[in-house]
Design a protein around this motif. Sequence first.
Motif, PDB file in Angstrom:
ATOM      1  N   PHE A   1      20.510  35.452 -18.273  1.00 58.15           N
ATOM      2  CA  PHE A   1      21.664  34.693 -18.740  1.00 58.15           C
ATOM      3  C   PHE A   1      21.244  33.313 -19.252  1.00 58.15           C
ATOM      4  O   PHE A   1      21.470  32.981 -20.396  1.00 58.15           O
ATOM      5  CB  PHE A   1      22.702  34.582 -17.628  1.00 58.15           C
ATOM      6  CG  PHE A   1      23.920  33.805 -17.997  1.00 58.15           C
ATOM      7  CD1 PHE A   1      24.708  34.167 -19.069  1.00 58.15           C
ATOM      8  CD2 PHE A   1      24.290  32.690 -17.261  1.00 58.15           C
ATOM      9  CE1 PHE A   1      25.841  33.442 -19.418  1.00 58.15           C
ATOM     10  CE2 PHE A   1      25.425  31.964 -17.591  1.00 58.15           C
ATOM     11  CZ  PHE A   1      26.192  32.340 -18.673  1.00 58.15           C
TER      12      PHE A   1
ATOM     13  N   LYS B   1      23.168  37.722 -15.300  1.00 54.22           N
ATOM     14  CA  LYS B   1      24.510  38.309 -15.238  1.00 54.22           C
ATOM     15  C   LYS B   1      24.342  39.713 -14.705  1.00 54.22           C
ATOM     16  O   LYS B   1      23.419  40.419 -15.100  1.00 54.22           O
ATOM     17  CB  LYS B   1      25.161  38.370 -16.617  1.00 54.22           C
ATOM     18  CG  LYS B   1      25.511  37.031 -17.199  1.00 54.22           C
ATOM     19  CD  LYS B   1      26.705  36.450 -16.542  1.00 54.22           C
ATOM     20  CE  LYS B   1      27.898  36.485 -17.455  1.00 54.22           C
ATOM     21  NZ  LYS B   1      29.102  36.028 -16.827  1.00 54.22           N
TER      22      LYS B   1
ATOM     23  N   ARG C   1      26.978  37.169 -10.801  1.00 58.06           N
ATOM     24  CA  ARG C   1      25.682  36.702 -11.297  1.00 58.06           C
ATOM     25  C   ARG C   1      24.810  36.259 -10.124  1.00 58.06           C
ATOM     26  O   ARG C   1      25.287  36.093  -9.009  1.00 58.06           O
ATOM     27  CB  ARG C   1      25.837  35.577 -12.312  1.00 58.06           C
ATOM     28  CG  ARG C   1      26.311  34.270 -11.774  1.00 58.06           C
ATOM     29  CD  ARG C   1      26.414  33.194 -12.865  1.00 58.06           C
ATOM     30  NE  ARG C   1      26.665  31.913 -12.277  1.00 58.06           N
ATOM     31  CZ  ARG C   1      27.865  31.461 -11.938  1.00 58.06           C
ATOM     32  NH1 ARG C   1      28.932  32.200 -12.148  1.00 58.06           N
ATOM     33  NH2 ARG C   1      28.006  30.269 -11.384  1.00 58.06           N
TER      34      ARG C   1
END
Length: 193
Positions: free
Chosen positions: A139, A167, A28
């Motif tokens: 995310f 992500k 991420r």
Amino acid sequence: MPLYKKLIRFLILILVPLSIAGCLTCERKEYVFQLTGEKSGRLTIKYVNIFSSLIDSTGELSADYDEMMNLWMNGEKLERDFPLATRFKKRIFEENGTLCGEVSMEFDDLSKVHLYRYMNRGPFMFSMSGVNDDGENFFQSNGEFGGEKMPLVFWPEDARTLRFSTKIATPDTSCVSMLQQWERRSKSRKSTF
């Protein structure tokens, strides 16, 4: 030589290197915009858990490590992604047993780091189309995400720290952390001084 044989030969030359290549990525990314003035500030992007998604079983990580160092760390890939930002600082480090990278940059106008405010008033906005990696998906944030139909992150006009994370990839058993490769190369560099 017939055309179909030339085509097959060409495809082999293209596909064989791709079939043994890894894919350098991370789990991420975390973006933090720290506003220091009306339109200026610092953007920090943290790459969490850098790893190689190996396509074959050779375990060869040298090419991915070289890409990480030559293109990202020592190269100008990040400067090309944000050509109007200044004072870039980069580092690679270990955190919680994973390899992470971080780049920070300064900006004197919101648009230089893909932030926007309509007529310089109202909420701060960031379009998810402004992220630079394929497969990067929203995310979480300390702002409000508009969703798939309106992929913008909004923050109140009095906010001074704007955060969101994306992500990218979830490591599985075919993935190899770049941490050991980095540690090994870092030790060998230190021993040569």
